[in-house]
Design a protein around this motif. Sequence first.
Motif, short mmCIF file in Angstrom:
data_model
loop_
_atom_site.label_atom_id
_atom_site.label_comp_id
_atom_site.label_asym_id
_atom_site.label_seq_id
_atom_site.Cartn_x
_atom_site.Cartn_y
_atom_site.Cartn_z
N LEU A 132 0.84 -1.20 0.00
CA LEU A 132 0.00 0.00 0.00
C LEU A 132 0.87 1.26 0.00
CD1 LEU A 132 -2.70 1.53 0.19
CD2 LEU A 132 -2.63 1.16 2.67
N ARG A 133 1.91 1.25 0.81
CA ARG A 133 2.80 2.42 0.92
C ARG A 133 3.58 2.65 -0.37
NH1 ARG A 133 6.48 0.74 4.74
NH2 ARG A 133 7.65 -0.04 2.98
N LEU A 147 -0.74 -1.61 -7.25
CA LEU A 147 -0.57 -3.05 -7.01
C LEU A 147 -1.42 -3.47 -5.80
CD1 LEU A 147 0.69 -5.80 -7.56
CD2 LEU A 147 2.69 -5.07 -6.21
N PHE A 148 -1.46 -2.63 -4.78
CA PHE A 148 -2.28 -2.93 -3.61
C PHE A 148 -3.75 -3.09 -4.02
CE2 PHE A 148 -5.00 -1.62 -0.07
CZ PHE A 148 -4.58 -2.52 0.91
N GLU A 149 -4.24 -2.16 -4.83
CA GLU A 149 -5.62 -2.22 -5.30
C GLU A 149 -5.88 -3.50 -6.08
OE1 GLU A 149 -8.89 0.52 -7.67
OE2 GLU A 149 -6.78 1.09 -7.76
N SER A 150 -4.93 -3.88 -6.93
CA SER A 150 -5.05 -5.11 -7.70
C SER A 150 -5.07 -6.34 -6.78
CB SER A 150 -3.88 -5.19 -8.69
OG SER A 150 -3.79 -6.45 -9.28
N ASN A 151 -4.20 -6.34 -5.76
CA ASN A 151 -4.15 -7.45 -4.80
C ASN A 151 -5.46 -7.57 -4.02
OD1 ASN A 151 -1.56 -8.08 -5.56
ND2 ASN A 151 -0.58 -7.21 -3.74
N VAL A 152 -6.02 -6.44 -3.63
CA VAL A 152 -7.29 -6.45 -2.89
C VAL A 152 -8.38 -7.07 -3.76
CG1 VAL A 152 -9.12 -5.00 -1.92
CG2 VAL A 152 -6.74 -4.54 -1.34
N LYS A 153 -8.47 -6.63 -5.01
CA LYS A 153 -9.50 -7.16 -5.92
C LYS A 153 -9.31 -8.67 -6.13
CE LYS A 153 -11.56 -3.29 -6.64
NZ LYS A 153 -12.51 -2.96 -5.62
N ARG A 154 -8.05 -9.10 -6.30
CA ARG A 154 -7.76 -10.52 -6.50
C ARG A 154 -8.15 -11.32 -5.26
NH1 ARG A 154 -2.12 -11.16 -6.89
NH2 ARG A 154 -2.26 -9.68 -8.59
N ALA A 155 -7.80 -10.81 -4.09
CA ALA A 155 -8.13 -11.52 -2.85
C ALA A 155 -9.65 -11.59 -2.64
CB ALA A 155 -7.47 -10.82 -1.66
N MET A 156 -10.34 -10.48 -2.90
CA MET A 156 -11.80 -10.46 -2.69
C MET A 156 -12.52 -11.36 -3.67
SD MET A 156 -12.57 -6.47 -1.54
CE MET A 156 -13.81 -6.33 -2.74
N SER A 157 -11.93 -11.60 -4.85
CA SER A 157 -12.59 -12.50 -5.80
C SER A 157 -12.18 -13.96 -5.63
CB SER A 157 -12.40 -12.06 -7.24
OG SER A 157 -11.32 -11.26 -7.46
N GLY A 158 -11.46 -14.25 -4.56
CA GLY A 158 -11.13 -15.64 -4.26
C GLY A 158 -9.80 -16.10 -4.83
N GLY A 159 -8.90 -15.17 -5.06
CA GLY A 159 -7.60 -15.51 -5.64
C GLY A 159 -6.51 -15.70 -4.61
N HIS A 160 -5.27 -15.71 -5.10
CA HIS A 160 -4.07 -15.89 -4.27
C HIS A 160 -3.24 -14.61 -4.28
CE1 HIS A 160 -5.15 -20.03 -4.63
NE2 HIS A 160 -4.05 -20.48 -4.08
N ILE A 161 -2.64 -14.33 -3.14
CA ILE A 161 -1.61 -13.30 -3.03
C ILE A 161 -0.41 -14.04 -2.45
CG2 ILE A 161 -0.94 -11.05 -2.09
CD1 ILE A 161 -3.51 -10.87 -3.73
#
Length: 184
Positions: free
Chosen positions: A155-156, A161-175
């Motif tokens: 995020l910092r 990339l943080f926004e992309s990671n959040v969307k991926r995680a919320m849609s059931g993906g992997h980080i």
Amino acid sequence: MIGLFKVKEKQREESKNTNTRGSSVKKQSAGELRLHKDITELNLPKSCAISFPNGKSDLMNFEVTIKPDEGYYKGGKFVFTFQVSPLYPHEAPKVKCRSKVYHPNIDLEGSVCLNILREDWKPVLNINTVIYGLFHLFTEPNYEDPLNHDAAAVLRDNPKLFESNVKRAMSGGHIGDTSFPRCM
């Protein structure tokens, strides 16, 4: 003063009468009374809801669902459990996030980093304040006081990339090596 003594005497008499009939009356703690007041006075944002999985008779344990309508987490659904001590409001409620979430201020075990739940708790605060604090974590995540250091660094250093990671995680993906259940 006389009125107070009459009320106390009447309460003692009623208590004695109910006990002689074999029924037991559960006396509410000061914490339960304050919590009942707080819950009746809740003024939640439209994206938050409260529920009592154990029924209304167990006010000390409840859930709050937050569905952010703006920010990185827009469209997600996040459930928090609240356990309130009989010492409330002199002791902050214990709050856990039941939804696995990629967030700088919530770790993967559900612990929440919110100052009013720790060192900044004061008895004048209430459940409404805590819920608004949790809601604020989703509209303004804070990388300066993280529980999830990896998410905070992303995020910092790279908000896109943080926004992309959040969307991926919320849609059931992997980080990285962590998989997240769908929460949209």
